[in-house]
Design a protein around this motif. Sequence first.
Motif, short mmCIF file in Angstrom:
data_model
loop_
_atom_site.label_atom_id
_atom_site.label_comp_id
_atom_site.label_asym_id
_atom_site.label_seq_id
_atom_site.Cartn_x
_atom_site.Cartn_y
_atom_site.Cartn_z
N ASN A 76 -12.80 29.54 7.04
CA ASN A 76 -13.00 30.59 6.03
C ASN A 76 -14.19 30.24 5.15
O ASN A 76 -15.02 31.10 4.81
CB ASN A 76 -11.75 30.74 5.15
CG ASN A 76 -10.61 31.45 5.86
OD1 ASN A 76 -10.82 32.25 6.76
ND2 ASN A 76 -9.40 31.16 5.44
N THR A 84 -9.80 36.94 6.53
CA THR A 84 -9.16 35.68 6.18
C THR A 84 -8.42 35.16 7.41
O THR A 84 -7.72 35.93 8.08
CB THR A 84 -8.14 35.87 5.03
OG1 THR A 84 -8.83 36.40 3.88
CG2 THR A 84 -7.49 34.55 4.67
N TYR A 86 -5.52 32.40 8.51
CA TYR A 86 -4.44 31.74 7.77
C TYR A 86 -3.38 31.21 8.71
O TYR A 86 -3.03 31.86 9.71
CB TYR A 86 -3.79 32.75 6.81
CG TYR A 86 -2.62 32.21 6.02
CD1 TYR A 86 -2.80 31.27 5.01
CD2 TYR A 86 -1.32 32.66 6.27
CE1 TYR A 86 -1.73 30.79 4.27
CE2 TYR A 86 -0.24 32.19 5.53
CZ TYR A 86 -0.45 31.26 4.53
OH TYR A 86 0.61 30.78 3.79
N CYS A 113 4.19 33.87 6.81
CA CYS A 113 2.95 34.53 7.21
C CYS A 113 3.17 36.04 7.19
O CYS A 113 3.97 36.56 7.97
CB CYS A 113 2.51 34.09 8.61
SG CYS A 113 0.89 34.74 9.09
N LEU A 171 -3.29 40.29 9.49
CA LEU A 171 -3.04 40.21 8.06
C LEU A 171 -3.51 41.47 7.35
O LEU A 171 -4.60 41.96 7.63
CB LEU A 171 -3.77 39.01 7.45
CG LEU A 171 -3.45 37.62 8.00
CD1 LEU A 171 -4.32 36.58 7.30
CD2 LEU A 171 -1.97 37.29 7.81
N LEU A 177 -1.46 35.09 -0.03
CA LEU A 177 -1.19 33.99 0.90
C LEU A 177 -0.89 32.73 0.08
O LEU A 177 -1.54 32.47 -0.93
CB LEU A 177 -2.39 33.75 1.80
CG LEU A 177 -2.87 34.95 2.62
CD1 LEU A 177 -4.13 34.58 3.40
CD2 LEU A 177 -1.78 35.44 3.56
N SER A 190 -5.59 37.93 0.37
CA SER A 190 -6.21 37.92 1.70
C SER A 190 -7.17 39.09 1.88
O SER A 190 -7.08 40.11 1.19
CB SER A 190 -5.15 38.00 2.79
OG SER A 190 -4.59 39.30 2.83
#
Length: 286
Positions: A76, A84, A86, A113, A171, A177, A190
């Motif tokens: 990132n 993003t 993650y 998540c 996402l 997050l 995010s």
Amino acid sequence: IFIKMTNYRHEAGIETIDQKLDPLKLALNYESAKSSIVELLPSQGLIIKTKERTLSSTIYEAFSTIFFSELLKEYNRLLQGDFTLYSPQSTHFGYGNKGDNKSRTSVLTQFFCPGNALNKVDRSRRKDYQIKDDEVRVENRTMYLTGIMSEILKREGIIHGDPQLRHFFLLPNEVLLTYHKEGQCGHVPSKNGLGVIDVEGTRVLDSEAEDVKRDQDLFKTRVFRKFDVVPESSRYFELGTNFVNQECGDLRVAGHVYQLARNLFSKRFSNCVEEVDMKNKKIKFK
């Protein structure tokens, strides 16, 4: 906050669960037809993953979640894209029911998540996503993001181990997050991007290794089978891979991230682990 509980023969980590909240956990069909039981604590943004396995496997997954999370945080920073990446970290584990020396119960607490697993993302003709200046369909946005992820894992020689679409999440924008840093949980909003879960099978090899190629070919095949629905879809996958190559050149960060993960793991869990062998998925205890 480091605390000692009494339910397990072995446990370590930072206890993030507030026992006053979420008196009823919600069972999730998070790993359909798999051996894990996964429960969600909605107001705390945590999941609890329970399964039967060895202590080494439990510790290896806890370490792998930190490694994967830090790897994607680093990309990132490097890519500075409109997305993003993650992967949620583990914060605490317990192993073996106390008083039962034969128990192999493994309990891992992880951040949640958000988003939709790729196998549940619905196709749409609406162009309500963007890639640079192009208005695109969700299929093309997903192809772009998976191209980015595929190139990162390939260049770093990383095998996910089970690259099912249900282990990769689309996402949403502006969802919080959760990360853990310096003893505190922090939240970062995010951008629309890609999340990765269930990294217990992660291995780190050479980027030219056949197992890496096989893992990525399998991932790409599954992505294309679902999202390559219009003529230009494959172009967006390649756009994602090319973006990583253009921004990062020959840079590789897995070695640096591994050392960072070792330091974080030792602080959070235990200093009883001498080595985590991510090539062979082995734990060497002190």
